[in-house]
Scaffold this active site. Structure first.
Site, short mmCIF file in Angstrom:
data_model
loop_
_atom_site.label_atom_id
_atom_site.label_comp_id
_atom_site.label_asym_id
_atom_site.label_seq_id
_atom_site.Cartn_x
_atom_site.Cartn_y
_atom_site.Cartn_z
N THR A 122 0.83 -1.21 0.00
CA THR A 122 0.00 0.00 0.00
C THR A 122 0.86 1.25 0.00
O THR A 122 0.57 2.23 -0.69
CB THR A 122 -0.94 -0.01 1.21
OG1 THR A 122 -1.78 -1.16 1.15
CG2 THR A 122 -1.81 1.24 1.23
N HIS A 145 2.04 1.89 -3.39
CA HIS A 145 0.98 2.50 -4.19
C HIS A 145 0.90 4.00 -3.92
O HIS A 145 0.69 4.81 -4.84
CB HIS A 145 -0.37 1.84 -3.88
CG HIS A 145 -0.56 0.49 -4.50
ND1 HIS A 145 -0.53 0.29 -5.86
CD2 HIS A 145 -0.79 -0.73 -3.95
CE1 HIS A 145 -0.74 -1.00 -6.12
NE2 HIS A 145 -0.89 -1.62 -4.98
N HIS A 165 1.80 1.98 8.44
CA HIS A 165 0.87 1.42 9.42
C HIS A 165 1.36 0.09 10.00
O HIS A 165 0.73 -0.41 10.92
CB HIS A 165 -0.50 1.22 8.76
CG HIS A 165 -0.45 0.39 7.52
ND1 HIS A 165 -0.16 0.94 6.29
CD2 HIS A 165 -0.61 -0.94 7.32
CE1 HIS A 165 -0.16 -0.02 5.39
NE2 HIS A 165 -0.42 -1.17 5.98
N GLU A 166 2.44 -0.48 9.49
CA GLU A 166 3.01 -1.69 10.07
C GLU A 166 4.08 -1.26 11.06
O GLU A 166 5.15 -0.80 10.65
CB GLU A 166 3.66 -2.56 8.99
CG GLU A 166 2.74 -3.01 7.88
CD GLU A 166 3.46 -3.83 6.83
OE1 GLU A 166 2.79 -4.25 5.87
OE2 GLU A 166 4.69 -4.06 6.95
N CYS A 182 -17.00 4.01 11.62
CA CYS A 182 -18.02 4.99 12.03
C CYS A 182 -18.97 4.44 13.07
O CYS A 182 -19.53 5.21 13.87
CB CYS A 182 -18.79 5.49 10.81
SG CYS A 182 -19.98 4.30 10.11
N CYS A 201 -22.87 2.75 9.98
CA CYS A 201 -23.25 2.30 8.64
C CYS A 201 -23.77 0.86 8.69
O CYS A 201 -23.64 0.18 9.71
CB CYS A 201 -22.05 2.40 7.70
SG CYS A 201 -20.76 1.16 8.01
N CYS A 212 -16.19 -1.14 7.21
CA CYS A 212 -17.08 0.02 7.37
C CYS A 212 -17.18 0.79 6.06
O CYS A 212 -16.19 0.96 5.34
CB CYS A 212 -16.52 0.91 8.47
SG CYS A 212 -17.21 2.56 8.60
#
Length: 341
Positions: free
Chosen positions: A40, A43, A61-62, A91, A94, A105
């Site tokens: 990611t 990307h 995030h790792e 959230c 939803c 979500c």
């Protein structure tokens, strides 16, 4: 002050000092030790996620680190605790959240993409995202908890059972971790991978890795399974060729699990899906219990982190780390965000 790597667009990163963000109510500030670079993040560097990333952006995030400061009202954590982060904020309202599927979500915020991430020496996050690490697990290895949780979720989505045959297309970090998790549930596993270095890593981990440039994966799997085909194929490469190959490897009523990110639509052999009554299953991120199992697997050595870490690079050299990952010949590169504490 905190040192942070900033994606500034146009495949470019800068490193600068900026004020540390103090934790507000319900938040925790983490002294980040290591942050991994994942697909990611690549990307993001390529500009494919500029519609989500607010430039300049701290991504990542790792990670693993230690609690440095507690915000008002935070209980259950102490300064010095070893932690990682489950980087999801949902959230709660939803249809997916109301059905208990908060991890997908409709308005999910992925922390480290949609909001500031872990490629910095100090990171402030909601306390509810923390996942504790056992003291016997090094922070370097703890940085692989998040991708291991991805692998756990993927295998659980596949319903893979002991004695079944599984093929993993793509032997990058997540593909190798999927293979390890699949082996831990008693499945027989083969990987398909073009990169010779990654095939070598797979072999060191005790797996057979097929080179599709020299061996037809369909012929190999046919012989390996006695003509039945694989019960599960994990498509992790994110490539058009991987999708084309995958359906041809599956047994009657086999399951294709789509793990890799496919930014454009792909051709799928739907006749094969019809003919063999195949299932196509999406697997996006993870649940909390996937993180719990990932911690167990790494602490027990069933997911061998040391064999997957190709290099550890200082935060000041973040651009070099991204270049090395893009060139290939590596598996996982970690960013040392704070001197490897």
């Amino acid at each position: 002050m905190t040192q942070a790597a900033l994606y500034v667009g146009n495949r470019t990163f800068t490193v600068e000092e900026r004020p540390a963000v103090p934790p507000g109510p319900g938040e925790v500030r983490i002294a980040v030790a290591y942050t991994g670079i994942c697909g990611t993040d690549l990307h993001v560097m390529h500009g494919a996620m500029d519609h989500r990333v607010t430039v300049p952006a701290v991504i990542g995030h790792e990670m693993a680190g230690r609690v440095a400061e507690l915000g008002a009202g935070v209980t259950g954590w102490r300064v010095g605790d070893a932690v990682t982060v489950m980087p999801l904020a949902w959230c709660g309202r939803c249809p997916a959240c109301r059905a208990g599927d908060q991890h997908v979500c409709h308005r999910l915020t992925f922390i480290g993409v949609d909001s500031p991430g872990a490629m910095q020496s100090s990171w402030t996050v909601p306390a509810e995202t923390l996942v504790g690490l056992p003291e016997g697990l090094s922070l370097r290895h703890g940085a692989l908890i998040e991708p291991t949780a991805v692998a756990v979720h993927d295998v659980r989505r596949s319903r893979l059972a002991a004695g079944e045959h599984a093929v993993v297309i793509g032997a990058g970090p997540v593909g190798l971790l999927i293979a390890c998790v699949a082996r831990s549930v008693g499945a027989a596993v083969v990987l398909v991978e073009l990169d010779p270095h990654r095939r070598d890593v797979a072999a060191r981990l005790g797996f057979t890795a097929v080179d599709p440039a020299t061996t037809d994966p369909a012929d190999f799997v046919d012989g390996w399974t006695g003509g039945a085909g694989a019960a599960v194929v994990f498509e992790v490469s994110g490539s058009a060729g991987g999708v084309r190959t995958a359906t041809g490897l599956l047994a009657v009523r086999g399951r294709l699990v789509v793990v890799g990110i496919h930014p454009v639509p792909r051709e799928v052999d739907l006749h094969r899906v019809f003919w063999r009554e195949l299932e196509i299953v999406g697997a996006r991120v993870y649940r909390r219990d996937d993180f719990t199992e990932a911690v167990r697997l790494l602490a027990a050595g069933e997911a061998p982190a040391a064999d997957l870490i190709s290099a550890v690079v200082p935060l000041s050299d973040v651009a070099r780390a991204f270049d090395a990952l893009e060139r290939g010949g590596v598996v996982k590169i970690l960013i040392d965000c704070d001197g490897g504490r």
